[in-house]
Design an enzyme around this catalytic site. Sequence first.
Site, PDB file in Angstrom:
ATOM      1  N   SER A   1       3.587  -2.390  10.391  1.00 42.49           N
ATOM      2  CA  SER A   1       5.040  -2.443  10.598  1.00 42.49           C
ATOM      3  C   SER A   1       5.669  -3.779  10.186  1.00 42.49           C
ATOM      4  O   SER A   1       6.623  -4.231  10.821  1.00 42.49           O
ATOM      5  CB  SER A   1       5.384  -2.094  12.049  1.00 42.49           C
ATOM      6  OG  SER A   1       5.020  -0.747  12.328  1.00 42.49           O
TER       7      SER A   1
ATOM      8  N   GLU B   1      -6.552   4.761   8.205  1.00 40.43           N
ATOM      9  CA  GLU B   1      -6.283   6.179   7.921  1.00 40.43           C
ATOM     10  C   GLU B   1      -7.511   6.837   7.300  1.00 40.43           C
ATOM     11  O   GLU B   1      -7.797   8.007   7.563  1.00 40.43           O
ATOM     12  CB  GLU B   1      -5.040   6.311   7.029  1.00 40.43           C
ATOM     13  CG  GLU B   1      -3.781   6.024   7.842  1.00 40.43           C
ATOM     14  CD  GLU B   1      -2.597   5.512   7.056  1.00 40.43           C
ATOM     15  OE1 GLU B   1      -2.622   5.543   5.815  1.00 40.43           O
ATOM     16  OE2 GLU B   1      -1.634   5.047   7.701  1.00 40.43           O
TER      17      GLU B   1
ATOM     18  N   LYS C   1       0.077   4.261  -0.193  1.00 40.27           N
ATOM     19  CA  LYS C   1      -0.552   5.437   0.434  1.00 40.27           C
ATOM     20  C   LYS C   1      -0.372   6.672  -0.464  1.00 40.27           C
ATOM     21  O   LYS C   1      -0.391   6.531  -1.673  1.00 40.27           O
ATOM     22  CB  LYS C   1       0.032   5.663   1.838  1.00 40.27           C
ATOM     23  CG  LYS C   1       0.000   4.401   2.689  1.00 40.27           C
ATOM     24  CD  LYS C   1       0.245   4.688   4.139  1.00 40.27           C
ATOM     25  CE  LYS C   1       0.355   3.385   4.902  1.00 40.27           C
ATOM     26  NZ  LYS C   1       0.278   3.558   6.328  1.00 40.27           N
TER      27      LYS C   1
ATOM     28  N   HIS D   1      -9.366   1.312   5.247  1.00 41.30           N
ATOM     29  CA  HIS D   1      -8.072   1.471   5.922  1.00 41.30           C
ATOM     30  C   HIS D   1      -8.260   2.415   7.116  1.00 41.30           C
ATOM     31  O   HIS D   1      -9.037   3.373   7.047  1.00 41.30           O
ATOM     32  CB  HIS D   1      -7.043   2.042   4.939  1.00 41.30           C
ATOM     33  CG  HIS D   1      -5.644   1.986   5.472  1.00 41.30           C
ATOM     34  ND1 HIS D   1      -5.184   2.874   6.410  1.00 41.30           N
ATOM     35  CD2 HIS D   1      -4.638   1.125   5.223  1.00 41.30           C
ATOM     36  CE1 HIS D   1      -3.924   2.565   6.707  1.00 41.30           C
ATOM     37  NE2 HIS D   1      -3.571   1.511   6.003  1.00 41.30           N
TER      38      HIS D   1
ATOM     39  N   GLY E   1       2.830   2.026  10.841  1.00 41.29           N
ATOM     40  CA  GLY E   1       3.838   3.068  10.683  1.00 41.29           C
ATOM     41  C   GLY E   1       4.592   3.402  11.957  1.00 41.29           C
ATOM     42  O   GLY E   1       5.271   4.429  12.021  1.00 41.29           O
TER      43      GLY E   1
ATOM     44  N   ASN F   1       0.875  -1.184   0.000  1.00 44.50           N
ATOM     45  CA  ASN F   1       0.000   0.000   0.000  1.00 44.50           C
ATOM     46  C   ASN F   1       0.903   1.222   0.000  1.00 44.50           C
ATOM     47  O   ASN F   1       1.535   1.529   1.012  1.00 44.50           O
ATOM     48  CB  ASN F   1      -0.883  -0.036   1.259  1.00 44.50           C
ATOM     49  CG  ASN F   1      -1.650   1.258   1.475  1.00 44.50           C
ATOM     50  OD1 ASN F   1      -1.765   2.087   0.565  1.00 44.50           O
ATOM     51  ND2 ASN F   1      -2.171   1.441   2.677  1.00 44.50           N
TER      52      ASN F   1
ATOM     53  N   GLU G   1      -5.250  -4.931  10.845  1.00 43.32           N
ATOM     54  CA  GLU G   1      -4.188  -3.952  11.032  1.00 43.32           C
ATOM     55  C   GLU G   1      -4.431  -3.192  12.337  1.00 43.32           C
ATOM     56  O   GLU G   1      -5.220  -2.227  12.358  1.00 43.32           O
ATOM     57  CB  GLU G   1      -4.185  -2.948   9.878  1.00 43.32           C
ATOM     58  CG  GLU G   1      -3.987  -3.582   8.524  1.00 43.32           C
ATOM     59  CD  GLU G   1      -3.409  -2.579   7.533  1.00 43.32           C
ATOM     60  OE1 GLU G   1      -2.303  -2.816   7.054  1.00 43.32           O
ATOM     61  OE2 GLU G   1      -4.052  -1.552   7.278  1.00 43.32           O
TER      62      GLU G   1
END
Length: 252
Positions: free
Chosen positions: A209, A95, A12, A93, A170, A10, A164
């Site tokens: 991660s 985010e 992003k 996701h 991250g 991904n 996730e």
Amino acid sequence: MSNRPYIVGNWKMHGTRAMLAEARAIDRAAERLLKVEVALAPPFTLIHATRKEAELIAIGAQDVHPADGGAHTGDVSASMVKDAGASFTIVGHSERRADHKETNALVKEKAEAALAAGMSVIVCVGETEEERDAGKAEAVVARQLTGSLPTGDDVAEKVTVAYEPVWAIGTGRTPTVEDVGAMHRHIREKLESIYGEAGASVRILYGGSVKPENAAELLAADEVGGALVGGASLTAESFLGIIIAAAEGEKD
Ligand code: PEP
């Protein structure tokens, strides 16, 4: 549904055409690593160009709008990304759930729009650190699955779930292998209650991660069928390290 580990990058909001060389290198290497199914989700602007560069790997989108078209300035529909060369999309996701206040109901609409356009879909779920600390991780993920997964006949074979944990994305932090296995077993049970027998073969990816150094142990955890990879998918060198770990974990 293939049994091969599914490793999805991904990108992003990273990448201009200069990054196509990385996609090309990933695709060429994937030809030698056929035990693994490899996919990349670049930003919308690179879907078409990445599809043209890559011969083997799947190319997907990171999101789609629930409508097929219309007055939605700045949005992109599933049929548009499919036309650009995407065969799958990520939805839900964390985010997007956080930055765009996406609800489970909206994520489900997006997933159904992708399926209606003839694409497959990766539905992301995962708890925040506060939710895990409060002992609510499994309940939160169960609610996300019930609310976000598309339903209907023959849908399960087009669906992948990505677990996730938000606090692992991250950050360089990961759950223990035991915790990953426990959550993936819980997700499997939920998938079987939602999809019946077909829920047994839905792939469940771990994301958060993942790097070449920890990929082998995370991929070996119970019910882990692959990985959704953010930061470490941005260069061919690190993404290939994860793909190679996945290939080495497969029996001949
Ligand atoms: C992601 O955003 O899907 C992700 C897993 O990111 P990272 O690998 O950078 O933690």
